[in-house]
Scaffold this motif. Structure first.
Motif, PDB file in Angstrom:
ATOM      1  N   TYR A 100      66.192   8.843  42.935  1.00  0.00           N
ATOM      2  CA  TYR A 100      66.959   7.655  43.949  1.00  0.00           C
ATOM      3  C   TYR A 100      68.269   8.237  43.450  1.00  0.00           C
ATOM      4  O   TYR A 100      69.409   8.357  43.716  1.00  0.00           O
ATOM      5  N   THR A 117      64.658  11.887  48.481  1.00  0.00           N
ATOM      6  CA  THR A 117      63.549  11.156  49.461  1.00  0.00           C
ATOM      7  C   THR A 117      61.878  10.967  48.302  1.00  0.00           C
ATOM      8  O   THR A 117      61.439  12.485  48.159  1.00  0.00           O
ATOM      9  N   GLN A 162      60.238  14.241  49.581  1.00  0.00           N
ATOM     10  CA  GLN A 162      60.255  15.379  48.898  1.00  0.00           C
ATOM     11  C   GLN A 162      59.988  15.507  46.827  1.00  0.00           C
ATOM     12  O   GLN A 162      59.545  16.374  46.525  1.00  0.00           O
ATOM     13  N   ASP A 186      56.448   9.340  43.388  1.00  0.00           N
ATOM     14  CA  ASP A 186      57.487   9.425  44.770  1.00  0.00           C
ATOM     15  C   ASP A 186      56.877   8.151  45.523  1.00  0.00           C
ATOM     16  O   ASP A 186      57.325   7.385  46.255  1.00  0.00           O
ATOM     17  N   ALA A 220      59.045   5.337  47.051  1.00  0.00           N
ATOM     18  CA  ALA A 220      59.092   4.678  48.158  1.00  0.00           C
ATOM     19  C   ALA A 220      58.918   3.233  48.225  1.00  0.00           C
ATOM     20  O   ALA A 220      60.206   2.846  49.048  1.00  0.00           O
ATOM     21  N   THR A 242      62.879   1.935  47.616  1.00  0.00           N
ATOM     22  CA  THR A 242      63.439   2.614  49.197  1.00  0.00           C
ATOM     23  C   THR A 242      63.066   1.514  50.110  1.00  0.00           C
ATOM     24  O   THR A 242      63.633   1.426  51.281  1.00  0.00           O
ATOM     25  N   ARG A 283      61.750   3.577  51.813  1.00  0.00           N
ATOM     26  CA  ARG A 283      61.162   4.579  53.333  1.00  0.00           C
ATOM     27  C   ARG A 283      60.117   4.661  52.837  1.00  0.00           C
ATOM     28  O   ARG A 283      60.088   6.169  53.297  1.00  0.00           O
TER      29      ARG A 283
END
Length: 243
Positions: A41, A46, A49, A92, A96, A99, A101
């Motif tokens: 972060y 992301t 990634q 990951d 997620a 964020t 995202r």
């Protein structure tokens, strides 16, 4: 962008439930993933990634199993690659959730990498057995094939259980009630089925005969867990239909 301490506090509040999670994942892999997610972060990575970084560590370690002659240095390197890849695999999803995202593409990519990991790690063991094992008979080659079958079937059946359960919950939401407490006994019992514990067997690569024995024991244990999981998931899905 807040400090690392602030990010870690936010990540602790964005954890998935510990229900059905072994002690290894709860106390080792998830905290390691939390630190990685905080670092990712801070540098602007992301979730997708981070998933690809996980794949890079994992697949490099798997390639080592297939291509290099077993030794103690290889054992340490393979274990490190698999363990770090597993920690990034936890990071990951945490990133997620932190964020906001995450999305279907990220979930799809994560599952694709997980499936490829399971197929390739046992395929690499099969290749290593064939190239370097000095086996007493070709029957040993059936062991990684059997373990591969068990691993893929467990993964696919568990994923289907999760998705079908979500679909049923959308159609007929479960009544609100108290959340069942997390069982420490269950968390201990699930240790042999945890991928992090599976990674530990590769520390034995320097002694091929010992590695084969440890790998065979884990294969048998995973087969027993598969039978138990299939029966449990079938009962749960049948109960959803009855409800």
């Amino acid at each position: 962008m807040g400090s690392t301490g602030t990010v870690l506090r936010e990540l602790r509040g964005a954890q998935k439930s510990s229900k059905g999670v072994s002690l290894y994942s709860r106390y080792l892999n998830r905290p390691a993933g939390r630190l990685i997610a905080a670092g990712a972060y801070r540098v602007g990575l992301t979730p997708n990634q981070v998933t690809l970084v996980s794949a890079a560590f994992t697949f490099t370690a798997v390639a080592g199993v297939a291509l290099a002659e077993p030794s103690w240095w290889l054992a340490a390197a393979v274990y490190a690659g698999l363990a770090v890849g597993f920690a990034f695999d936890s990071a990951d999803g945490q990133l997620a959730r932190l964020t906001g995202r995450g999305g279907p593409d990220g979930e799809w990519l994560d599952h694709v990498v997980d499936c490829a990991k399971m197929i390739l790690v046992h395929t690499a063991v099969l290749i290593s057995f064939h190239r370097f094992g000095g086996l007493s008979g070709d029957a040993w080659l059936l062991l990684p094939l059997g373990f591969l079958f068990v691993a893929v079937l467990t993964f696919c059946a568990g994923l289907l259980r999760e998705q079908l359960g979500k679909a049923a919950a959308r159609e007929a939401p479960a009544p609100a009630g108290a959340t069942a407490p997390v069982s420490r006994v269950r968390a201990v019992a699930l240790l042999p089925a945890d991928y992090g514990v599976f990674c530990l067997v590769f520390l034995l690569l320097g002694a091929p005969a010992v590695f084969r024995a440890g790998y065979a024991v884990l294969a048998a244990v995973h087969a027993l867990f598969l039978v138990a999981f299939l029966a449990k998931w079938f009962r749960e899905l049948k109960a959803l239909r009855a409800g």
